[in-house]
Design a protein around this motif. Sequence first.
Motif, PDB file in Angstrom:
ATOM      1  N   MET A 104      31.141  95.418  34.538  1.00 10.17           N
ATOM      2  CA  MET A 104      31.558  94.180  35.163  1.00 10.17           C
ATOM      3  C   MET A 104      32.958  94.371  35.741  1.00 10.17           C
ATOM      4  O   MET A 104      33.788  95.076  35.188  1.00 10.17           O
ATOM      5  N   TYR A 105      33.195  93.724  36.877  1.00 12.06           N
ATOM      6  CA  TYR A 105      34.484  93.757  37.547  1.00 12.06           C
ATOM      7  C   TYR A 105      34.777  92.339  38.024  1.00 12.06           C
ATOM      8  O   TYR A 105      33.888  91.655  38.543  1.00 12.06           O
ATOM      9  N   ILE A 106      35.996  91.879  37.835  1.00 13.83           N
ATOM     10  CA  ILE A 106      36.360  90.503  38.157  1.00 13.83           C
ATOM     11  C   ILE A 106      37.425  90.485  39.252  1.00 13.83           C
ATOM     12  O   ILE A 106      38.424  91.196  39.166  1.00 13.83           O
ATOM     13  N   GLN A 107      37.219  89.640  40.256  1.00 13.00           N
ATOM     14  CA  GLN A 107      38.263  89.339  41.230  1.00 13.00           C
ATOM     15  C   GLN A 107      38.760  87.943  40.893  1.00 13.00           C
ATOM     16  O   GLN A 107      37.952  87.014  40.746  1.00 13.00           O
ATOM     17  N   GLY A 108      40.065  87.777  40.771  1.00 12.92           N
ATOM     18  CA  GLY A 108      40.635  86.475  40.467  1.00 12.92           C
ATOM     19  C   GLY A 108      41.534  86.004  41.593  1.00 12.92           C
ATOM     20  O   GLY A 108      42.184  86.813  42.252  1.00 12.92           O
ATOM     21  N   LEU A 149      27.729  88.689  41.211  1.00 14.48           N
ATOM     22  CA  LEU A 149      26.819  88.116  40.225  1.00 14.48           C
ATOM     23  C   LEU A 149      27.079  86.628  40.010  1.00 14.48           C
ATOM     24  O   LEU A 149      26.159  85.859  39.734  1.00 14.48           O
ATOM     25  N   GLU A 150      28.341  86.244  40.129  1.00 11.48           N
ATOM     26  CA  GLU A 150      28.715  84.852  39.851  1.00 11.48           C
ATOM     27  C   GLU A 150      30.009  84.536  40.586  1.00 11.48           C
ATOM     28  O   GLU A 150      30.896  85.375  40.684  1.00 11.48           O
ATOM     29  N   ILE A 151      30.098  83.305  41.077  1.00 10.28           N
ATOM     30  CA  ILE A 151      31.306  82.799  41.724  1.00 10.28           C
ATOM     31  C   ILE A 151      31.670  81.492  41.028  1.00 10.28           C
ATOM     32  O   ILE A 151      30.816  80.633  40.843  1.00 10.28           O
ATOM     33  N   VAL A 152      32.936  81.335  40.675  1.00 15.48           N
ATOM     34  CA  VAL A 152      33.400  80.085  40.076  1.00 15.48           C
ATOM     35  C   VAL A 152      34.642  79.646  40.841  1.00 15.48           C
ATOM     36  O   VAL A 152      35.596  80.407  40.973  1.00 15.48           O
ATOM     37  N   ALA A 196      35.330  85.817  40.948  1.00 13.70           N
ATOM     38  CA  ALA A 196      34.018  86.362  41.295  1.00 13.70           C
ATOM     39  C   ALA A 196      33.733  87.487  40.312  1.00 13.70           C
ATOM     40  O   ALA A 196      34.610  88.314  40.037  1.00 13.70           O
ATOM     41  N   ILE A 197      32.518  87.494  39.796  1.00 14.80           N
ATOM     42  CA  ILE A 197      32.098  88.555  38.882  1.00 14.80           C
ATOM     43  C   ILE A 197      31.166  89.489  39.645  1.00 14.80           C
ATOM     44  O   ILE A 197      30.179  89.049  40.238  1.00 14.80           O
ATOM     45  N   GLY A 253      43.641  89.452  42.728  1.00 14.78           N
ATOM     46  CA  GLY A 253      43.604  90.817  42.224  1.00 14.78           C
ATOM     47  C   GLY A 253      42.261  91.120  41.601  1.00 14.78           C
ATOM     48  O   GLY A 253      41.452  90.221  41.361  1.00 14.78           O
ATOM     49  N   GLY A 254      42.035  92.395  41.352  1.00 18.61           N
ATOM     50  CA  GLY A 254      40.815  92.848  40.694  1.00 18.61           C
ATOM     51  C   GLY A 254      41.133  93.245  39.260  1.00 18.61           C
ATOM     52  O   GLY A 254      42.190  93.821  38.987  1.00 18.61           O
ATOM     53  N   PHE A 255      40.201  92.921  38.363  1.00 15.33           N
ATOM     54  CA  PHE A 255      40.455  93.112  36.940  1.00 15.33           C
ATOM     55  C   PHE A 255      39.260  93.756  36.243  1.00 15.33           C
ATOM     56  O   PHE A 255      38.116  93.403  36.505  1.00 15.33           O
TER      57      PHE A 255
END
Length: 118
Positions: free
Chosen positions: A1-5, A35-38, A70-71, A107-109
């Motif tokens: 999994m990779y998260i953009q915040g 996979l998911e957007i919040v 975003a996931i 950023g990406g996390f």
Amino acid sequence: MYIQGFVVPVLPGKEEAYAKMAQEAGELFRKYGALEIVETIEEDVKEGTNTDFRKAVKAEDGEKIVFSWAIWPDQETCEKAAQEMQNDPEMKMPEEIPFAGTRLIYGGFKPIYTSGRD
């Protein structure tokens, strides 16, 4: 999994325009593998002594803070999507942007701990 915040101030009275733009962009992100957007808009954002969400984006009077993420399945998918979306005519910005883009922080996390997801 990779998260953009993302954290961004939405201009006064532009909350609905931002929500519409976010929905359209979210659908494209999903098309490219997210996979998911919040998308969330401030409801209880406290003023901090040294820093806070509003200070982070230098929010001005009347602006609302959006905190979103975003996931992605992995960083590679996210980076590939970013490249492909640059050339996608559906990914154009509206004529009147409802947020202060110059004060957007993102950023990406890489997750180090998660709970509640399978």
